[in-house]
Design a protein around this motif. Structure first.
Motif, PDB file in Angstrom:
ATOM      1  N   GLN A 166       4.249  -7.138   2.328  1.00 28.39           N
ATOM      2  CA  GLN A 166       4.815  -7.958   1.239  1.00 28.39           C
ATOM      3  C   GLN A 166       6.283  -7.622   1.020  1.00 28.39           C
ATOM      4  N   ARG A 183       8.841  -8.115  -4.460  1.00 32.89           N
ATOM      5  CA  ARG A 183       7.502  -8.023  -3.877  1.00 32.89           C
ATOM      6  C   ARG A 183       6.471  -8.678  -4.808  1.00 32.89           C
ATOM      7  N   GLN A 184       6.709  -8.525  -6.114  1.00 35.69           N
ATOM      8  CA  GLN A 184       5.777  -9.126  -7.081  1.00 35.69           C
ATOM      9  C   GLN A 184       5.724 -10.649  -6.944  1.00 35.69           C
ATOM     10  N   PHE A 198       3.457 -11.401  -4.087  1.00 34.45           N
ATOM     11  CA  PHE A 198       2.085 -11.129  -4.521  1.00 34.45           C
ATOM     12  C   PHE A 198       1.558 -12.257  -5.417  1.00 34.45           C
ATOM     13  N   LEU A 203       5.572  -7.404 -15.280  1.00 33.80           N
ATOM     14  CA  LEU A 203       6.416  -7.007 -14.140  1.00 33.80           C
ATOM     15  C   LEU A 203       6.008  -5.676 -13.524  1.00 33.80           C
ATOM     16  N   HIS A 204       5.709  -4.708 -14.363  1.00 28.05           N
ATOM     17  CA  HIS A 204       5.563  -3.346 -13.845  1.00 28.05           C
ATOM     18  C   HIS A 204       4.135  -2.803 -13.878  1.00 28.05           C
ATOM     19  N   TYR A 239       1.306  -6.701 -11.987  1.00 23.74           N
ATOM     20  CA  TYR A 239       1.575  -7.095 -10.602  1.00 23.74           C
ATOM     21  C   TYR A 239       2.062  -5.925  -9.759  1.00 23.74           C
ATOM     22  N   LYS A 240       1.664  -4.725 -10.168  1.00 25.48           N
ATOM     23  CA  LYS A 240       2.084  -3.518  -9.458  1.00 25.48           C
ATOM     24  C   LYS A 240       1.296  -3.347  -8.143  1.00 25.48           C
ATOM     25  N   GLN A 241       0.096  -3.975  -8.077  1.00 31.21           N
ATOM     26  CA  GLN A 241      -0.792  -3.773  -6.913  1.00 31.21           C
ATOM     27  C   GLN A 241      -0.098  -4.098  -5.587  1.00 31.21           C
TER      28      GLN A 241
END
Lengths: 66, 152
Positions: A16, A27-28, A31, B146-147, B150-152
């Protein structure tokens, strides 16, 4: 809207982070697109399709509900 | 977005906002006054015109301004990578904070109608809480998405 970003990314053996760097996003963002939580803009969709070497309509497909 | 500050301001805000709040709370709880009396003794004149009072008030103003400035820096700083998803998340968080504020404003007024007039001080406190709740809920949700989420 359905997309095959995850499948295409895996086919290209990209992480990613690598894909995010290629198209200039976080990257988020990648995802959230992969889990269908975010529909990217036309510009980002075109960049993603270009990164996979595909047409945008091969990566993003409209659903009946759209 | 034109109004956003560079990312480094977020770190500055994260440090000065809690410091400012701590300073302001210390003044409100009387710790600054106690410290002044401990180091310099009781004032020789009436407290309201003494240097102790001036230091106390200055500390409160300074603390409050640091807290407000810190909140501004945290709320209006760019992320390291400021892309379209981050911007949408920021907008969603503003919607969330505004919605929460409206709900609590209505709930507060309904509560006041039932419980009675809270007085001038109570109303003032209610409006201050509403203003800060907006900014704190915005910062909380935005950074959670944000932190954490969606950290995965």
């Amino acid at each position: 809207m359905k997309n095959t970003v995850k499948e295409e990314r895996i086919k290209k053996q990209l992480t990613q982070v690598q894909l995010a760097e290629m198209v200039g996003v976080s990257r988020q963002t990648i995802f959230s697109i992969e889990i269908n939580k975010y529909v990217p803009s036309v510009v980002l969709s075109l960049k993603l399709a270009k990164a996979f070497g595909k047409k945008v309509e091969d990566v993003f497909k409209l659903e009946v509900s759209d | 977005m034109k109004f956003l500050l560079p990312h480094r301001y977020k770190k500055i805000g994260t440090i000065i906002a809690p410091l400012g709040l701590g300073l302001w709370l210390c003044m409100q709880l009387g710790y600054i006054k106690k410290l002044l009396v401990y180091f310099f003794g009781q004032p020789q004149m009436s407290y309201e015109v003494s240097p102790h009072h001036a230091v106390n008030v200055t500390t409160a103003i300074l603390g409050f301004l640091c807290f407000l400035g810190g909140l501004y820096f945290v709320s209006f700083s760019k992320e390291k990578i400021e892309d379209e998803w981050v911007q949408r998340t920021r907008l969603d968080s503003f919607h969330f904070a505004a919605f929460l504020q409206i709900i609590l404003t209505i709930a507060g007024f309904v509560f006041m109608m039932i419980a009675g007039d809270p007085g001038e001080g109570g109303m003032m406190l209610f409006f201050i809480v509403l203003v800060f709740l907006f900014w704190l809920s915005f910062i909380g949700r935005f950074n959670y998405i944000l932190h954490v989420k969606y950290k995965q």
